[in-house]
Motif scaffolding. Structure first.
Motif, PDB file in Angstrom:
ATOM      1  N   ASN A  44      30.610   9.453  22.881  1.00 50.39           N
ATOM      2  CA  ASN A  44      31.606   8.658  23.601  1.00 50.39           C
ATOM      3  C   ASN A  44      32.097   7.485  22.752  1.00 50.39           C
ATOM      4  O   ASN A  44      33.288   7.140  22.754  1.00 50.39           O
ATOM      5  N   CYS A  45      31.187   6.861  22.027  1.00 51.38           N
ATOM      6  CA  CYS A  45      31.559   5.728  21.177  1.00 51.38           C
ATOM      7  C   CYS A  45      32.434   6.192  20.018  1.00 51.38           C
ATOM      8  O   CYS A  45      33.414   5.521  19.657  1.00 51.38           O
ATOM      9  N   LEU A  46      32.101   7.333  19.420  1.00 53.07           N
ATOM     10  CA  LEU A  46      32.937   7.884  18.354  1.00 53.07           C
ATOM     11  C   LEU A  46      34.336   8.172  18.860  1.00 53.07           C
ATOM     12  O   LEU A  46      35.322   7.917  18.173  1.00 53.07           O
ATOM     13  N   ASN A  47      34.428   8.686  20.082  1.00 60.16           N
ATOM     14  CA  ASN A  47      35.742   8.972  20.647  1.00 60.16           C
ATOM     15  C   ASN A  47      36.541   7.694  20.858  1.00 60.16           C
ATOM     16  O   ASN A  47      37.755   7.656  20.642  1.00 60.16           O
ATOM     17  N   SER A  48      35.854   6.631  21.260  1.00 59.45           N
ATOM     18  CA  SER A  48      36.553   5.366  21.497  1.00 59.45           C
ATOM     19  C   SER A  48      37.036   4.736  20.204  1.00 59.45           C
ATOM     20  O   SER A  48      38.048   4.041  20.171  1.00 59.45           O
ATOM     21  N   LEU A  49      36.311   4.991  19.107  1.00 58.24           N
ATOM     22  CA  LEU A  49      36.698   4.428  17.812  1.00 58.24           C
ATOM     23  C   LEU A  49      37.668   5.327  17.049  1.00 58.24           C
ATOM     24  O   LEU A  49      38.302   4.892  16.096  1.00 58.24           O
ATOM     25  N   SER A  50      37.753   6.596  17.439  1.00 59.84           N
ATOM     26  CA  SER A  50      38.624   7.543  16.738  1.00 59.84           C
ATOM     27  C   SER A  50      39.979   7.589  17.432  1.00 59.84           C
ATOM     28  O   SER A  50      40.054   7.923  18.612  1.00 59.84           O
ATOM     29  N   GLY A  51      41.018   7.267  16.719  1.00 57.10           N
ATOM     30  CA  GLY A  51      42.333   7.267  17.321  1.00 57.10           C
ATOM     31  C   GLY A  51      43.434   7.429  16.303  1.00 57.10           C
ATOM     32  O   GLY A  51      43.201   7.917  15.194  1.00 57.10           O
ATOM     33  N   VAL A  52      44.630   7.003  16.680  1.00 61.17           N
ATOM     34  CA  VAL A  52      45.781   7.176  15.803  1.00 61.17           C
ATOM     35  C   VAL A  52      45.708   6.286  14.573  1.00 61.17           C
ATOM     36  O   VAL A  52      46.508   6.438  13.655  1.00 61.17           O
ATOM     37  N   GLY A  53      44.734   5.380  14.538  1.00 60.61           N
ATOM     38  CA  GLY A  53      44.573   4.552  13.349  1.00 60.61           C
ATOM     39  C   GLY A  53      44.312   5.366  12.097  1.00 60.61           C
ATOM     40  O   GLY A  53      44.660   4.947  10.992  1.00 60.61           O
ATOM     41  N   ILE A  54      43.729   6.556  12.263  1.00 64.00           N
ATOM     42  CA  ILE A  54      43.441   7.396  11.110  1.00 64.00           C
ATOM     43  C   ILE A  54      44.716   7.854  10.420  1.00 64.00           C
ATOM     44  O   ILE A  54      44.728   8.150   9.228  1.00 64.00           O
ATOM     45  N   LEU A  55      45.840   7.892  11.152  1.00 64.72           N
ATOM     46  CA  LEU A  55      47.117   8.309  10.564  1.00 64.72           C
ATOM     47  C   LEU A  55      47.727   7.217   9.689  1.00 64.72           C
ATOM     48  O   LEU A  55      48.420   7.503   8.716  1.00 64.72           O
ATOM     49  N   SER A  56      47.472   5.973  10.045  1.00 63.31           N
ATOM     50  CA  SER A  56      48.104   4.861   9.326  1.00 63.31           C
ATOM     51  C   SER A  56      47.221   4.264   8.239  1.00 63.31           C
ATOM     52  O   SER A  56      47.667   3.403   7.479  1.00 63.31           O
ATOM     53  N   ILE A  57      45.968   4.721   8.149  1.00 63.33           N
ATOM     54  CA  ILE A  57      45.048   4.113   7.184  1.00 63.33           C
ATOM     55  C   ILE A  57      45.484   4.327   5.736  1.00 63.33           C
ATOM     56  O   ILE A  57      45.323   3.425   4.900  1.00 63.33           O
ATOM     57  N   PRO A  58      46.089   5.493   5.346  1.00 69.57           N
ATOM     58  CA  PRO A  58      46.584   5.608   3.964  1.00 69.57           C
ATOM     59  C   PRO A  58      47.720   4.622   3.685  1.00 69.57           C
ATOM     60  O   PRO A  58      47.828   4.077   2.582  1.00 69.57           O
ATOM     61  N   TYR A  59      48.573   4.404   4.688  1.00 64.79           N
ATOM     62  CA  TYR A  59      49.668   3.434   4.551  1.00 64.79           C
ATOM     63  C   TYR A  59      49.103   2.026   4.366  1.00 64.79           C
ATOM     64  O   TYR A  59      49.638   1.225   3.586  1.00 64.79           O
ATOM     65  N   ALA A  60      48.015   1.735   5.081  1.00 63.04           N
ATOM     66  CA  ALA A  60      47.378   0.426   4.935  1.00 63.04           C
ATOM     67  C   ALA A  60      46.857   0.247   3.514  1.00 63.04           C
ATOM     68  O   ALA A  60      47.043  -0.816   2.903  1.00 63.04           O
ATOM     69  N   LEU A  61      46.208   1.274   2.978  1.00 59.95           N
ATOM     70  CA  LEU A  61      45.708   1.190   1.604  1.00 59.95           C
ATOM     71  C   LEU A  61      46.852   1.084   0.609  1.00 59.95           C
ATOM     72  O   LEU A  61      46.771   0.332  -0.375  1.00 59.95           O
ATOM     73  N   ALA A  62      47.936   1.812   0.861  1.00 56.37           N
ATOM     74  CA  ALA A  62      49.105   1.730  -0.013  1.00 56.37           C
ATOM     75  C   ALA A  62      49.721   0.330   0.031  1.00 56.37           C
ATOM     76  O   ALA A  62      50.271  -0.145  -0.958  1.00 56.37           O
ATOM     77  N   SER A  63      49.638  -0.317   1.185  1.00 51.32           N
ATOM     78  CA  SER A  63      50.196  -1.668   1.314  1.00 51.32           C
ATOM     79  C   SER A  63      49.386  -2.692   0.542  1.00 51.32           C
ATOM     80  O   SER A  63      49.945  -3.614  -0.066  1.00 51.32           O
ATOM     81  N   GLY A  64      48.055  -2.551   0.557  1.00 52.20           N
ATOM     82  CA  GLY A  64      47.208  -3.558  -0.061  1.00 52.20           C
ATOM     83  C   GLY A  64      46.657  -3.212  -1.425  1.00 52.20           C
ATOM     84  O   GLY A  64      46.207  -4.096  -2.149  1.00 52.20           O
ATOM     85  N   GLY A  65      46.688  -1.944  -1.801  1.00 48.97           N
ATOM     86  CA  GLY A  65      46.119  -1.542  -3.080  1.00 48.97           C
ATOM     87  C   GLY A  65      44.641  -1.211  -2.957  1.00 48.97           C
ATOM     88  O   GLY A  65      44.012  -1.416  -1.925  1.00 48.97           O
ATOM     89  N   TRP A  66      44.074  -0.664  -4.051  1.00 48.58           N
ATOM     90  CA  TRP A  66      42.697  -0.178  -4.022  1.00 48.58           C
ATOM     91  C   TRP A  66      41.686  -1.240  -3.609  1.00 48.58           C
ATOM     92  O   TRP A  66      40.752  -0.956  -2.850  1.00 48.58           O
ATOM     93  N   LEU A  67      41.867  -2.454  -4.069  1.00 51.36           N
ATOM     94  CA  LEU A  67      40.886  -3.494  -3.752  1.00 51.36           C
ATOM     95  C   LEU A  67      40.893  -3.870  -2.274  1.00 51.36           C
ATOM     96  O   LEU A  67      39.933  -4.483  -1.784  1.00 51.36           O
ATOM     97  N   SER A  68      41.950  -3.490  -1.552  1.00 53.40           N
ATOM     98  CA  SER A  68      41.984  -3.803  -0.122  1.00 53.40           C
ATOM     99  C   SER A  68      40.943  -3.008   0.657  1.00 53.40           C
ATOM    100  O   SER A  68      40.662  -3.324   1.819  1.00 53.40           O
ATOM    101  N   LEU A  69      40.364  -1.976   0.019  1.00 50.15           N
ATOM    102  CA  LEU A  69      39.263  -1.258   0.678  1.00 50.15           C
ATOM    103  C   LEU A  69      38.104  -2.203   0.979  1.00 50.15           C
ATOM    104  O   LEU A  69      37.343  -1.984   1.924  1.00 50.15           O
TER     105      LEU A  69
END
Length: 424
Positions: A44-69
């Protein structure tokens, strides 16, 4: 949130929890409490944490660069810690059953109101983001479709958005949480399927992992950290998960396992997507995929199904709040349906006015997720535990986490609003 659902948003409503009586050798303050096992609560907790954020996470990394990890791991650690603080708040007062109860216990009616508003606005904007996501991906999948109403041609994305709203209308009127929870049961599987499909597209469909990317992009760091925060915005559902457990002393282990697994999943998706598309990564990784490959279609179709299944979950806590404050003398079921329909129409209007998924989710992450998942748990814990009256390492740690939440909230919100206004 779900409920979180609460899904993402990343959202995030829990799945069906096992009903029964918790037996822990102590008196409980409720006569109807769930009896979920360790494994059930993890799921249940995994389901609550798993969402559409997984689609935008590459864009987030592209916005900040490798060190933003590094920022991703800082946010993951901070939100894991605040999840533990929520548990401590509930341990301090067994009468606490929900997230607003924590705000009430710490700061009275004002605290309850702030927590409730933060939760519900977040649900509302995530539901709005679902509409934008559906519209964007359908437009990518069917680029040659045209929409005409009474001789007036409507833009492709606007047409699909309105079409999705009509599809969602029946589901938005569901008011049985048992039905809605079963519908949401695909959340974890969907995230894994999307990750696997995108990896397959890169490894076997001639896309490859050839992009080098940037080490750091200072201008994009605020957007990156806002989107990272959005991925860990499940805290409003943690009290429900905690009270549902048969053995509540294991809840800390549940949080550690789920945050660790989700962080690994998010990191893999971010790295894979960034290596595939580099700085050209879209706000939704599915928009980069060539639609003629089966793997791409699997990822896109999975992306399309998930929001449809979870949209009603986002509306449920908002409807419940409205019903609580506006007790209607008319038929409750009718009132519920009217409220849900009005909310659906309003989210369509907002989505048509602000059709920028990445910027909107960045705003949600900075303004609402940072507040609800980082700042509020810390402040409530300080007040309930009384450690603000003492000097010690714990006070320093909590203060540091509060500062992270405030910085993300202020800087991220400003940058997100500027981006939205600039693109209107």
């Amino acid at each position: 949130m779900e409920a979180k659902n609460q899904e993402n948003y990343s959202l995030t409503i829990p799945l069906v929890l096992n009903s029964g009586d918790v037996e822990q050798g102590q008196e409980e303050y409720t006569n109807n409490i769930n009896n979920a096992s360790f494994i059930s609560t993890c799921f249940n907790c995994l389901n609550s944490l798993s969402g559409v954020g997984i689609l935008s996470i590459p864009y987030a990394l592209a916005s900040g660069g490798w060190l933003s990890l590094i920022l991703l791991f800082i946010i993951a650690s901070s939100t894991f810690y605040t999840g533990l603080l929520i548990k401590r708040c509930m341990d301090a007062d067994p009468t606490i059953r929900s997230y607003p109860d924590i705000g009430d216990r710490a700061f009275g009616k004002t605290g309850r109101m702030i927590v409730s508003i933060t939760m519900n606005v977040e649900f509302y904007l995530v539901a709005t983001g679902f509409l934008i996501l559906e519209s964007d991906n359908l437009s990518n999948l069917f680029p040659h479709v045209s929409f005409d109403i009474s001789g007036t041609r409507i833009g492709l994305k606007h047409g699909f958005l309105i079409l999705v709203a009509f599809i969602l209308l029946p589901t938005s009127c569901f008011n049985s949480m048992s039905v809605l929870s079963y519908i949401s049961a695909s959340g974890v599987l969907a995230s894994m399927l999307i990750l696997g499909s995108i990896f397959w597209a890169g490894a076997f469909d001639h896309i490859g992992f050839h992009e080098k990317g940037k080490v750091i992009n200072w201008n994009g760091l605020p957007s990156a950290i806002s989107l990272y925060t959005f991925c860990y915005c499940a805290h409003p559902v943690f009290p429900t998960l905690y009270t549902s457990m048969r053995n509540q002393r294991q809840f800390s282990k549940v949080l550690f396992i789920c945050f660790a697994l989700c962080t690994v999943t998010y990191s893999l998706m971010a790295i894979i997507g960034y290596l595939m598309f580099g700085s050209k990564a879209e706000s939704q990784i599915t928009l980069n995929l060539p639609t003629h490959h089966i793997s791409s279609r699997v990822a896109i179709c999975t992306t399309l199904v998930t929001p449809i299944a979870k949209y009603a979950l986002m509306l449920t806590p908002i409807v419940n709040t409205i019903e609580t404050h506006f007790q209607s003398s008319c038929n409750k079921k009718l009132f519920n349906s009217i409220v849900r329909t009005i909310l659906l129409i309003s989210t369509v209007i907002v989505a048509l006015s602000i059709p920028f998924f990445g910027y909107l989710m960045s705003l949600v992450g900075a303004l609402l997720s940072a507040t609800g998942s980082i700042t509020i748990p810390c402040l409530c814990y300080l007040k309930i535990s009384g450690i603000y009256k003492k000097n010690g390492i714990e006070l320093v740690i909590v203060g540091f986490v509060v500062m992270i939440g405030l910085v993300v909230g202020v800087v991220g919100t400003y940058v997100s609003l500027v981006d939205i206004i600039h693109h209107l």
